[in-house]
Every structure is written in structure tokens, then in C-alpha cells.
Design a protein around this motif. Structure first.
Motif, PDB file in Angstrom:
ATOM      1  N   SER A 143       0.735  -1.205   0.016  1.00 32.45           N
ATOM      2  CA  SER A 143      -0.047  -0.062   0.044  1.00 32.45           C
ATOM      3  C   SER A 143       0.971   1.315   0.041  1.00 32.45           C
ATOM      4  CB  SER A 143      -0.857  -0.070   1.171  1.00 32.45           C
ATOM      5  OG  SER A 143      -0.180   0.123   2.462  1.00 32.45           O
ATOM      6  N   ALA A 144       2.113   1.190  -0.205  1.00 28.23           N
ATOM      7  CA  ALA A 144       3.083   2.343  -0.168  1.00 28.23           C
ATOM      8  C   ALA A 144       2.688   3.379  -0.988  1.00 28.23           C
ATOM      9  CB  ALA A 144       4.654   1.937  -0.246  1.00 28.23           C
ATOM     10  N   PRO A 145       2.317   3.101  -2.305  1.00 29.61           N
ATOM     11  CA  PRO A 145       1.753   3.918  -3.452  1.00 29.61           C
ATOM     12  C   PRO A 145       0.510   4.726  -2.559  1.00 29.61           C
ATOM     13  CG  PRO A 145       2.375   1.986  -4.589  1.00 29.61           C
ATOM     14  CD  PRO A 145       2.417   1.624  -3.171  1.00 29.61           C
ATOM     15  N   LEU A 146      -0.322   4.197  -2.355  1.00 29.03           N
ATOM     16  CA  LEU A 146      -1.575   4.730  -1.552  1.00 29.03           C
ATOM     17  C   LEU A 146      -1.181   5.755  -0.400  1.00 29.03           C
ATOM     18  CD1 LEU A 146      -4.070   1.840  -1.089  1.00 29.03           C
ATOM     19  CD2 LEU A 146      -3.467   3.461  -3.253  1.00 29.03           C
ATOM     20  N   GLN A 147      -0.140   5.548   0.349  1.00 33.83           N
ATOM     21  CA  GLN A 147       0.249   6.229   1.401  1.00 33.83           C
ATOM     22  C   GLN A 147       0.891   7.638   0.730  1.00 33.83           C
ATOM     23  OE1 GLN A 147       2.113   3.918   4.570  1.00 33.83           O
ATOM     24  NE2 GLN A 147       1.741   2.191   3.550  1.00 33.83           N
TER      25      GLN A 147
ATOM     26  N   VAL B 174      -2.419  -6.498 -11.624  1.00 34.73           N
ATOM     27  CA  VAL B 174      -3.005  -5.207 -12.551  1.00 34.73           C
ATOM     28  C   VAL B 174      -3.302  -4.091 -11.488  1.00 34.73           C
ATOM     29  CG1 VAL B 174      -4.150  -4.306 -14.405  1.00 34.73           C
ATOM     30  CG2 VAL B 174      -2.808  -6.655 -14.580  1.00 34.73           C
ATOM     31  N   VAL B 175      -4.184  -4.357 -10.648  1.00 29.34           N
ATOM     32  CA  VAL B 175      -4.717  -3.552  -9.792  1.00 29.34           C
ATOM     33  C   VAL B 175      -3.840  -2.804  -8.905  1.00 29.34           C
ATOM     34  CG1 VAL B 175      -6.186  -3.265  -7.697  1.00 29.34           C
ATOM     35  CG2 VAL B 175      -7.026  -4.872  -9.355  1.00 29.34           C
ATOM     36  N   TRP B 176      -2.578  -3.444  -8.432  1.00 30.59           N
ATOM     37  CA  TRP B 176      -1.746  -2.810  -7.733  1.00 30.59           C
ATOM     38  C   TRP B 176      -0.714  -1.794  -8.762  1.00 30.59           C
ATOM     39  CZ3 TRP B 176      -3.109  -1.326  -3.353  1.00 30.59           C
ATOM     40  CH2 TRP B 176      -4.049  -2.096  -2.498  1.00 30.59           C
ATOM     41  N   ASP B 177      -0.547  -2.318 -10.019  1.00 29.50           N
ATOM     42  CA  ASP B 177       0.168  -1.678 -10.745  1.00 29.50           C
ATOM     43  C   ASP B 177      -0.490  -0.538 -11.214  1.00 29.50           C
ATOM     44  OD1 ASP B 177       1.776  -3.922 -11.190  1.00 29.50           O
ATOM     45  OD2 ASP B 177       0.992  -4.643 -13.094  1.00 29.50           O
ATOM     46  N   GLY B 178      -1.789  -0.255 -11.172  1.00 29.71           N
ATOM     47  CA  GLY B 178      -2.743   0.767 -11.489  1.00 29.71           C
ATOM     48  C   GLY B 178      -2.668   2.017 -10.167  1.00 29.71           C
ATOM     49  N   ALA B 179      -2.487   1.279  -9.099  1.00 27.70           N
ATOM     50  CA  ALA B 179      -2.369   2.125  -8.031  1.00 27.70           C
ATOM     51  C   ALA B 179      -0.905   2.816  -7.850  1.00 27.70           C
ATOM     52  CB  ALA B 179      -2.516   1.244  -6.670  1.00 27.70           C
ATOM     53  N   TRP B 180       0.121   1.940  -8.351  1.00 29.90           N
ATOM     54  CA  TRP B 180       1.360   2.746  -8.575  1.00 29.90           C
ATOM     55  C   TRP B 180       1.403   3.890  -9.553  1.00 29.90           C
ATOM     56  CZ3 TRP B 180       4.618   2.789 -12.762  1.00 29.90           C
ATOM     57  CH2 TRP B 180       5.872   3.357 -12.483  1.00 29.90           C
ATOM     58  N   LEU B 181       0.764   3.604 -10.629  1.00 29.65           N
ATOM     59  CA  LEU B 181       0.668   4.498 -11.759  1.00 29.65           C
ATOM     60  C   LEU B 181      -0.128   5.745 -11.280  1.00 29.65           C
ATOM     61  CD1 LEU B 181       1.382   4.906 -14.621  1.00 29.65           C
ATOM     62  CD2 LEU B 181      -0.674   4.203 -15.513  1.00 29.65           C
ATOM     63  N   ALA B 182      -1.198   5.640 -10.462  1.00 31.13           N
ATOM     64  CA  ALA B 182      -1.954   6.678 -10.043  1.00 31.13           C
ATOM     65  C   ALA B 182      -0.906   7.579  -9.303  1.00 31.13           C
ATOM     66  CB  ALA B 182      -3.059   6.354  -9.285  1.00 31.13           C
ATOM     67  N   ALA B 183      -0.165   6.802  -8.143  1.00 30.23           N
ATOM     68  CA  ALA B 183       0.734   7.524  -7.315  1.00 30.23           C
ATOM     69  C   ALA B 183       1.828   8.272  -8.018  1.00 30.23           C
ATOM     70  CB  ALA B 183       1.296   6.670  -6.315  1.00 30.23           C
ATOM     71  N   ALA B 184       2.422   7.459  -9.055  1.00 30.75           N
ATOM     72  CA  ALA B 184       3.469   8.209  -9.977  1.00 30.75           C
ATOM     73  C   ALA B 184       3.114   9.558 -10.738  1.00 30.75           C
ATOM     74  CB  ALA B 184       4.077   7.100 -10.943  1.00 30.75           C
ATOM     75  N   ALA B 185       1.989   9.653 -10.655  1.00 29.17           N
ATOM     76  CA  ALA B 185       1.523  11.333 -11.097  1.00 29.17           C
ATOM     77  C   ALA B 185       2.325  12.443 -10.294  1.00 29.17           C
ATOM     78  CB  ALA B 185       0.122  11.409 -11.076  1.00 29.17           C
TER      79      ALA B 185
ATOM     80  N   THR C  35       7.743   4.346  -5.374  1.00 34.90           N
ATOM     81  CA  THR C  35       7.116   3.189  -4.676  1.00 34.90           C
ATOM     82  C   THR C  35       7.159   2.070  -5.525  1.00 34.90           C
ATOM     83  OG1 THR C  35       4.987   3.976  -5.099  1.00 34.90           O
ATOM     84  CG2 THR C  35       6.094   4.770  -2.959  1.00 34.90           C
ATOM     85  N   LEU C  36       7.895   1.852  -6.518  1.00 34.41           N
ATOM     86  CA  LEU C  36       7.682   0.916  -7.706  1.00 34.41           C
ATOM     87  C   LEU C  36       7.830  -0.480  -6.968  1.00 34.41           C
ATOM     88  CD1 LEU C  36       7.417  -0.134 -10.449  1.00 34.41           C
ATOM     89  CD2 LEU C  36      10.027   0.429 -10.877  1.00 34.41           C
ATOM     90  N   PRO C  37       8.850  -0.629  -5.796  1.00 34.34           N
ATOM     91  CA  PRO C  37       8.989  -1.720  -5.259  1.00 34.34           C
ATOM     92  C   PRO C  37       7.736  -2.648  -4.721  1.00 34.34           C
ATOM     93  CG  PRO C  37      10.639  -0.486  -4.738  1.00 34.34           C
ATOM     94  CD  PRO C  37       9.921   0.372  -5.488  1.00 34.34           C
ATOM     95  N   ALA C  38       6.457  -1.665  -4.421  1.00 36.82           N
ATOM     96  CA  ALA C  38       5.421  -2.225  -3.842  1.00 36.82           C
ATOM     97  C   ALA C  38       4.630  -3.029  -5.119  1.00 36.82           C
ATOM     98  CB  ALA C  38       4.158  -0.945  -3.771  1.00 36.82           C
ATOM     99  N   PRO C  39       4.451  -2.730  -6.312  1.00 33.84           N
ATOM    100  CA  PRO C  39       3.772  -3.455  -7.220  1.00 33.84           C
ATOM    101  C   PRO C  39       4.570  -4.691  -7.581  1.00 33.84           C
ATOM    102  CG  PRO C  39       4.199  -1.449  -8.163  1.00 33.84           C
ATOM    103  CD  PRO C  39       4.473  -1.176  -6.840  1.00 33.84           C
ATOM    104  N   VAL C  40       6.081  -4.661  -7.584  1.00 38.53           N
ATOM    105  CA  VAL C  40       6.756  -5.620  -7.933  1.00 38.53           C
ATOM    106  C   VAL C  40       6.705  -6.547  -6.645  1.00 38.53           C
ATOM    107  CG1 VAL C  40       9.305  -6.294  -7.978  1.00 38.53           C
ATOM    108  CG2 VAL C  40       8.519  -4.026  -9.248  1.00 38.53           C
ATOM    109  N   ALA C  41       6.697  -6.114  -5.474  1.00 38.47           N
ATOM    110  CA  ALA C  41       6.525  -7.191  -4.581  1.00 38.47           C
ATOM    111  C   ALA C  41       5.158  -7.964  -4.424  1.00 38.47           C
ATOM    112  CB  ALA C  41       6.588  -6.386  -3.137  1.00 38.47           C
ATOM    113  N   MET C  42       3.864  -7.006  -4.989  1.00 36.73           N
ATOM    114  CA  MET C  42       2.579  -7.744  -5.027  1.00 36.73           C
ATOM    115  C   MET C  42       2.724  -8.875  -6.008  1.00 36.73           C
ATOM    116  SD  MET C  42      -0.155  -7.749  -3.647  1.00 36.73           S
ATOM    117  CE  MET C  42      -2.146  -8.017  -3.903  1.00 36.73           C
ATOM    118  N   SER C  43       3.431  -8.790  -7.362  1.00 38.84           N
ATOM    119  CA  SER C  43       3.303  -9.618  -8.418  1.00 38.84           C
ATOM    120  C   SER C  43       4.141 -10.822  -7.653  1.00 38.84           C
ATOM    121  CB  SER C  43       3.878  -8.954  -9.533  1.00 38.84           C
ATOM    122  OG  SER C  43       3.270  -8.035 -10.010  1.00 38.84           O
ATOM    123  N   TYR C  44       5.440 -10.661  -6.946  1.00 43.62           N
ATOM    124  CA  TYR C  44       5.924 -11.616  -6.412  1.00 43.62           C
ATOM    125  C   TYR C  44       5.317 -12.711  -5.401  1.00 43.62           C
ATOM    126  CZ  TYR C  44       9.484 -14.176  -3.861  1.00 43.62           C
ATOM    127  OH  TYR C  44      10.070 -15.470  -3.180  1.00 43.62           O
TER     128      TYR C  44
END
Length: 274
Positions: free
Chosen positions: A125-129, A210-221, A228-237
Motif C-alpha cells: 500500500s506504499a503508493p496509496l500512502q 494489475v490492480v496494484w500496478d494501477g495504484a502505483w501509476l496513479a501515485a506516480a503522477a 514506490t515501484l517496489p510495491a507492485p513488484v512485491a505484490m506480483s512476487y
């Protein structure tokens, strides 16, 4: 654009407190009921709780932080209905937990299951934070926010569709076994290889990632969100190796019908069936 560090610390602290409370309560219930697999039931709610807490405590762009909280909560609510159905459908603990925790003491179980899951929830959830404590830029980069939301919704639709297709298949298979008594089930019910399951052997896990890839993309705005890219990478792992796809492959891999399925259908990222 820089993140409000003081506000981010408050967001992270509040999120950690909420996750700790949820995991502690679940651990107490799970140990009392001797159902360590109750941990599955707090995964979605924990992430939704972080999203809502971040939106409430954060001082970043209000549209983004509450939109992310809304989509995350909707995703978590559907997943929770599915998880509760599975947990209530049996009095036996999931064999994955039984095997994984065999011989472990109570403190070790708490650390391996509930402590690890708490850390994972805060990481994913790091991108959300970060988004909750960051303003949006004025340039074109701000459009990563709606693009990310769209990706989150698309992933959630894929995941929900795959789960629904699997539920129908399992119901048909169960009915076929009842109708046929001791006879084998029809060949077409040996393995689900239609719909999304004809494009990927794990389309539900793929949609989740993909849900958490999208969360990262929204945060990357906002520039800090990109870190916070490690977050979706971790989720995929987690979805592929730790708790999801690989475990299913190991359990099903000895079945001839599944071996044929493996030869014909992509493992994770969808592609046309061979």
C-alpha cells in the motif's frame, strides 16, 4: 513536486496502527479457533483500511486520495466476500497453512503469518500512502492519476471475471460428480481452459497484480510516488511465488490433464492459447 514528509509520517504511522490492530485481532481469533488460515480473510480489509486511513489523514490532492480509497475498498469488498465464503465453507484449516506451520510455536506462527502479512500490507500500500501526502503537478504528468485508476478498475474486472468463471466451473464439476456417482467427470471438466482461463492459467492473480500496478501509476503522477515501484513488484512476487500461482502449479502439476493445460496456456501474462 515534493511529498509532505511530516504528513507522510502521520499517514504511515496511522496506517501501521490500523494494520497492527486488524492483524492482532485476527491472530487472536485464528489461534482460538485453530484456523490460522483466517489470515486470508484480513488481507483485503487491511489494504482497504490503509487506503481509507491514508485518505483521511493525508493532506495531498483530495480527489486522488479518496478515489484511490474508493477503488481499493471496492476491490477489497469483493475479495472479502469470496474469502469469507471459502473460510465458512469448511471446518478444516487450509492445508497450505497446516503444512507451512507444522510444529511451530504460537510466537512463531504469529510472526510468520500475521506479522509478515502486516509488513506486506504496508509495503504493497506504499503508493496509496505516498499519494495521500503528495500534491498533483500541473503538467501532463497529472494524467497518470486517471490512467492509473482506469488500470486499477480494469484489473479488478479481470480478477472478478476470472473468479466468477472459476466458480461456475467448480459448480458444474461438483454437479457432474454427483450425477455420475463414482464415474469420472467429463473431459471438459478436468481443467478450466475456457474464457480468461484459456489465456492465462492464473488470470485472477494476474488481474490482482494489475490492480496494484494501477495504484502505483496513479501515485506516480507525483514524482515521489514513482519511487514506490517496489510495491507492485512485491505484490506480483507474492501472487506468483509466495502464496498464489506457483503453489497451485505444484499441487496440480502431476495431473496429466493439467500438464497438457500447461503446454497450451500461458502461465501468468495472458496470450492466445496454443
Amino acid at each position: 513536486m515534493s511529498v509532505d514528509v511530516k504528513n507522510l509520517l502521520r499517514v504511515t504511522g496511522a496506517s501501521a496502527a490500523v494494520v497492527t490492530a486488524l492483524q492482532t485481532g485476527t491472530a487472536a481469533l485464528a489461534l482460538r479457533k485453530e484456523r490460522r488460515d483466517y489470515a486470508d480473510g484480513v488481507w483485503g480489509p487491511g489494504l482497504a483500511a490503509v487506503a481509507i486511513t491514508s485518505a483521511a489523514v493525508g493532506n495531498g490532492d483530495p480527489w486522488r486520495r479518496w478515489a484511490l480509497a474508493g477503488v481499493t475498498t471496492a476491490w477489497a469488498a469483493r475479495l472479502e466476500r469470496l474469502m469469507l465464503g471459502r473460510l465458512r465453507g469448511t471446518d478444516e484449516e487450509d492445508e497450505r497453512y497446516t503444512e507451512f506451520l507444522e510444529g511451530d510455536s504460537t510466537p512463531v506462527v504469529i510472526a510468520k503469518v500475521f506479522g509478515t502479512q502486516a509488513v506486506a500490507q504496508l509495503l504493497v500500500s506504499a503508493p496509496l500512502q505516498v499519494a495521500a501526502a503528495s500534491p498533483l503537478p500541473r503538467g501532463l504528468r497529472r494524467w497518470l492519476f486517471p490512467a492509473g485508476l482506469a488500470v486499477m478498475v480494469a484489473g479488478a474486472v479481470v480478477e472478478a471475471t476470472a473468479d466468477a468463471q472459476k466458480a461456475r466451473f467448480m459448480a458444474e464439476k461438483k454437479q457432474a460428480k454427483q450425477d455420475g456417482a463414482d464415474d469420472d467427470v467429463p473431459d471438459e471438466l478436468e481443467v478450466l481452459d475456457s474464457g480468461l482461463w484459456g489465456w492465462s492459467r492464473h488470470p485472477n492473480y494476474f488481474g490482482d497484480s494489475v490492480v496494484w500496478d494501477g495504484a502505483w501509476l496513479a501515485a506516480a503522477a507525483s514524482a515521489p510516488g514513482a519511487w514506490t515501484l517496489p510495491a507492485p513488484v512485491a505484490m506480483s512476487y507474492f501472487l506468483v511465488y509466495a502464496t498464489g500461482a506457483k503453489r497451485t502449479e505444484d499441487r496440480m502439476g502431476e495431473r496429466p490433464a493439467y500438464q497438457d493445460y500447461q503446454r497450451r496456456v500461458a502461465f501468468f501474462v495472458p496470450r492466445p492459447k496454443r
